[in-house]
Design a protein around this motif. Structure first.
Motif, PDB file in Angstrom:
ATOM      1  N   ALA A 289      55.786  87.432 -29.091  1.00 32.61           N
ATOM      2  CA  ALA A 289      57.017  87.048 -28.983  1.00 32.61           C
ATOM      3  C   ALA A 289      57.429  87.140 -27.465  1.00 32.61           C
ATOM      4  CB  ALA A 289      57.951  87.515 -29.944  1.00 32.61           C
ATOM      5  N   ARG A 290      57.504  88.367 -26.941  1.00 30.81           N
ATOM      6  CA  ARG A 290      57.689  88.618 -25.413  1.00 30.81           C
ATOM      7  C   ARG A 290      56.854  87.910 -24.637  1.00 30.81           C
ATOM      8  NH1 ARG A 290      58.527  95.107 -26.659  1.00 30.81           N
ATOM      9  NH2 ARG A 290      60.772  95.078 -26.752  1.00 30.81           N
ATOM     10  N   ARG A 291      55.519  87.665 -24.626  1.00 33.56           N
ATOM     11  CA  ARG A 291      54.802  86.889 -23.838  1.00 33.56           C
ATOM     12  C   ARG A 291      55.392  85.440 -23.996  1.00 33.56           C
ATOM     13  NH1 ARG A 291      50.043  86.694 -21.385  1.00 33.56           N
ATOM     14  NH2 ARG A 291      50.381  88.983 -20.618  1.00 33.56           N
ATOM     15  N   ARG A 292      55.601  84.980 -25.038  1.00 36.32           N
ATOM     16  CA  ARG A 292      56.059  83.547 -25.101  1.00 36.32           C
ATOM     17  C   ARG A 292      57.275  83.385 -24.354  1.00 36.32           C
ATOM     18  NH1 ARG A 292      54.590  79.258 -29.814  1.00 36.32           N
ATOM     19  NH2 ARG A 292      55.924  77.766 -29.147  1.00 36.32           N
ATOM     20  N   ARG A 293      58.302  84.492 -24.606  1.00 35.00           N
ATOM     21  CA  ARG A 293      59.349  84.405 -23.980  1.00 35.00           C
ATOM     22  C   ARG A 293      59.476  84.310 -22.527  1.00 35.00           C
ATOM     23  NH1 ARG A 293      64.472  87.394 -26.412  1.00 35.00           N
ATOM     24  NH2 ARG A 293      65.326  86.461 -24.585  1.00 35.00           N
ATOM     25  N   ALA A 297      60.369  81.356 -19.576  1.00 38.14           N
ATOM     26  CA  ALA A 297      61.145  81.893 -18.458  1.00 38.14           C
ATOM     27  C   ALA A 297      60.595  81.404 -17.200  1.00 38.14           C
ATOM     28  CB  ALA A 297      61.698  83.395 -18.627  1.00 38.14           C
ATOM     29  N   CYS A 298      59.321  81.149 -17.270  1.00 37.89           N
ATOM     30  CA  CYS A 298      58.727  81.271 -15.812  1.00 37.89           C
ATOM     31  C   CYS A 298      58.420  79.659 -15.747  1.00 37.89           C
ATOM     32  CB  CYS A 298      57.373  81.753 -15.679  1.00 37.89           C
ATOM     33  SG  CYS A 298      57.618  83.808 -15.467  1.00 37.89           S
ATOM     34  N   ASP A 304      52.065  75.415 -23.872  1.00 39.78           N
ATOM     35  CA  ASP A 304      51.078  76.298 -23.219  1.00 39.78           C
ATOM     36  C   ASP A 304      51.564  77.785 -23.074  1.00 39.78           C
ATOM     37  OD1 ASP A 304      49.201  74.425 -22.811  1.00 39.78           O
ATOM     38  OD2 ASP A 304      50.279  73.659 -20.632  1.00 39.78           O
ATOM     39  N   ALA A 305      53.082  78.012 -23.748  1.00 41.90           N
ATOM     40  CA  ALA A 305      53.535  79.171 -23.474  1.00 41.90           C
ATOM     41  C   ALA A 305      53.089  80.143 -24.605  1.00 41.90           C
ATOM     42  CB  ALA A 305      55.125  79.196 -23.597  1.00 41.90           C
ATOM     43  N   GLY A 306      52.895  81.452 -24.194  1.00 43.08           N
ATOM     44  CA  GLY A 306      52.321  82.447 -25.062  1.00 43.08           C
ATOM     45  C   GLY A 306      51.452  82.828 -25.577  1.00 43.08           C
ATOM     46  N   TRP A 307      50.209  82.090 -24.910  1.00 45.58           N
ATOM     47  CA  TRP A 307      48.934  82.435 -25.066  1.00 45.58           C
ATOM     48  C   TRP A 307      48.327  83.651 -24.332  1.00 45.58           C
ATOM     49  CZ3 TRP A 307      46.541  80.311 -28.864  1.00 45.58           C
ATOM     50  CH2 TRP A 307      46.943  79.048 -29.392  1.00 45.58           C
ATOM     51  N   MET A 308      47.744  84.323 -24.914  1.00 43.23           N
ATOM     52  CA  MET A 308      47.293  85.609 -24.172  1.00 43.23           C
ATOM     53  C   MET A 308      45.891  86.015 -24.740  1.00 43.23           C
ATOM     54  SD  MET A 308      50.001  88.305 -25.876  1.00 43.23           S
ATOM     55  CE  MET A 308      49.424  89.515 -24.730  1.00 43.23           C
ATOM     56  N   ASP A 309      45.088  86.403 -23.940  1.00 45.52           N
ATOM     57  CA  ASP A 309      43.454  86.940 -24.547  1.00 45.52           C
ATOM     58  C   ASP A 309      43.725  88.147 -25.505  1.00 45.52           C
ATOM     59  OD1 ASP A 309      42.500  85.208 -22.515  1.00 45.52           O
ATOM     60  OD2 ASP A 309      42.125  86.877 -21.017  1.00 45.52           O
TER      61      ASP A 309
END
Length: 368
Positions: A289-293, A297-298, A304-309
């Protein structure tokens, strides 16, 4: 609610009663030694026997089973849990094998239609009777708790003593069986999650990280960690009115302690909220959730928001891929138990490379 039954363990098939005395069932592979017989598409697991006539028993033990659709043979008192597709007849390929000449090879079918059990006569020679009335050939009739059926002989009577829905299950070629908890089934087991099967509406899906999900059907064969599993995935027609909340309409409010040791999740639809207790898997979702937020914000678009390996997530949590998969499973199950419609989409995955993200952008994080 649990039901207790006597289970008879026979040393070999030769100790079973002679033909005509009692049926042979393959309904519960975990209670007897399996015999694998290949059929066209997948192997079918036979178990001889689950329960034998008392006159032929070598030992009797008492166990418990959870409530599922169950038949009882009136003459012997033996009980047979039902699969979603339960073929009755003399042929070895049937789920419930009856060694009686009066029973046709494929005599009748007992099936779960999504909300109730049905029985259908399959053009049997000596007929299928439901509560005293002979069914027409190919006729389908609903059955409920207390319904009695006769297959061939007048004394070959079975009663549906439990009309609960069947459980989704997977059976390995060696007879080992895994049952679903609610609408989710993990293979090879919940501690070593290589893949997850889950129901979304009336459709079952397979998710085998890092691959995207795909639909899967009852009767399919699935290879997991070198073992082939045969799937029994019953249809369930959901009462949409009974669903409390839609995932897409919820705000996911994460409450995390200042020392980051505890995280809980509150589901808020604007009119009511449900607080789910602190668990380790909520912290895994909080990290996503923190990565998506942060991405939003960026200026990164929601798609495309929140995707991480996955490896990045593993590194941040100082965890492992197996633990991440287990946390995703537990989080989905918690939302399912909270009656959240669309609970499987709480986490989304992509392949090539393996990526993961929180499936909702409606996020609130509270440090307390």
């Amino acid at each position: 609610m649990e039901r207790r039954l006597a289970r008879v363990d026979c040393a070999s098939v030769n100790e079973c009663p002679p033909a005509g005395d009692v049926p042979v069932t393959r309904s519960s592979p975990r209670n007897s030694a399996p015999v694998v017989r290949p059929t066209g598409r997948i192997g079918i697991v036979e178990c001889y026997p689950l329960i034998c006539s008392k006159n032929y028993a070598t030992s009797i033990s008492i166990g418990t089973i959870l409530c599922v659709g169950t038949l009882r043979h009136i003459q012997s008192g033996d009980e047979y849990p039902l699969y979603s597709q339960h073929l009755v007849g003399r042929a070895p390929s049937c789920r419930l094998v009856m060694r009686r000449l009066s029973v046709s090879k494929h005599h009748a079918a007992i099936q779960w239609n999504g909300s109730s059990w049905c029985v259908q006569d399959l053009n049997s020679r000596n007929g299928t009777y439901l509560d005293g009335r002979r069914l027409r050939q190919r006729e389908i009739q609903l059955i409920m708790g207390g319904s009695r059926m006769i297959f061939g002989d007048p004394d070959n009577v079975y009663e549906l003593i439990d009309d609960a829905a069947p459980r989704a299950s997977a059976t390995a070629a060696d007879g080992e069986r895994r049952e679903a908890h609610g609408a989710m089934l993990s293979l090879p087991d919940e501690q070593d999650v290589a893949c997850t099967l889950y129901r979304d509406g009336a459709t079952w899906y397979l998710e085998m990280p890092p691959h995207e999900r795909r639909s899967i059907a009852s009767g399919d064969a699935l290879t997991v960690a070198g073992r082939v599993w045969s799937l029994d995935l019953p249809l369930v027609l959901e009462d949409t009115a009974a669903q409390a909340m839609e995932l897409k309409e919820l705000t996911l409010r994460f409450r995390v302690s200042r020392d980051e040791e505890h995280a809980e999740l509150v589901l808020d639809d604007g009119t009511a909220s449900v607080a789910l207790p602190s668990r380790a898997y909520w912290y895994t979702l909080l990290t996503m959730a923190r990565r998506r937020r942060q991405d939003v914000a960026c200026g990164i678009c929601e798609a495309d928001a929140g995707w991480m390996d996955v490896e990045e997530l593993v590194g941040q949590l100082k965890s492992s891929i197996d633990t991440i998969n287990h946390h995703v499973l537990r989080a989905r199950r918690a939302l399912s138990q909270a009656r959240v419609h669309g609970y499987t989409r709480i986490v989304e995955r992509r392949r090539s490379p393996s990526r993961i993200r929180l499936g909702s952008g409606k996020i609130d994080i509270v440090v307390q």
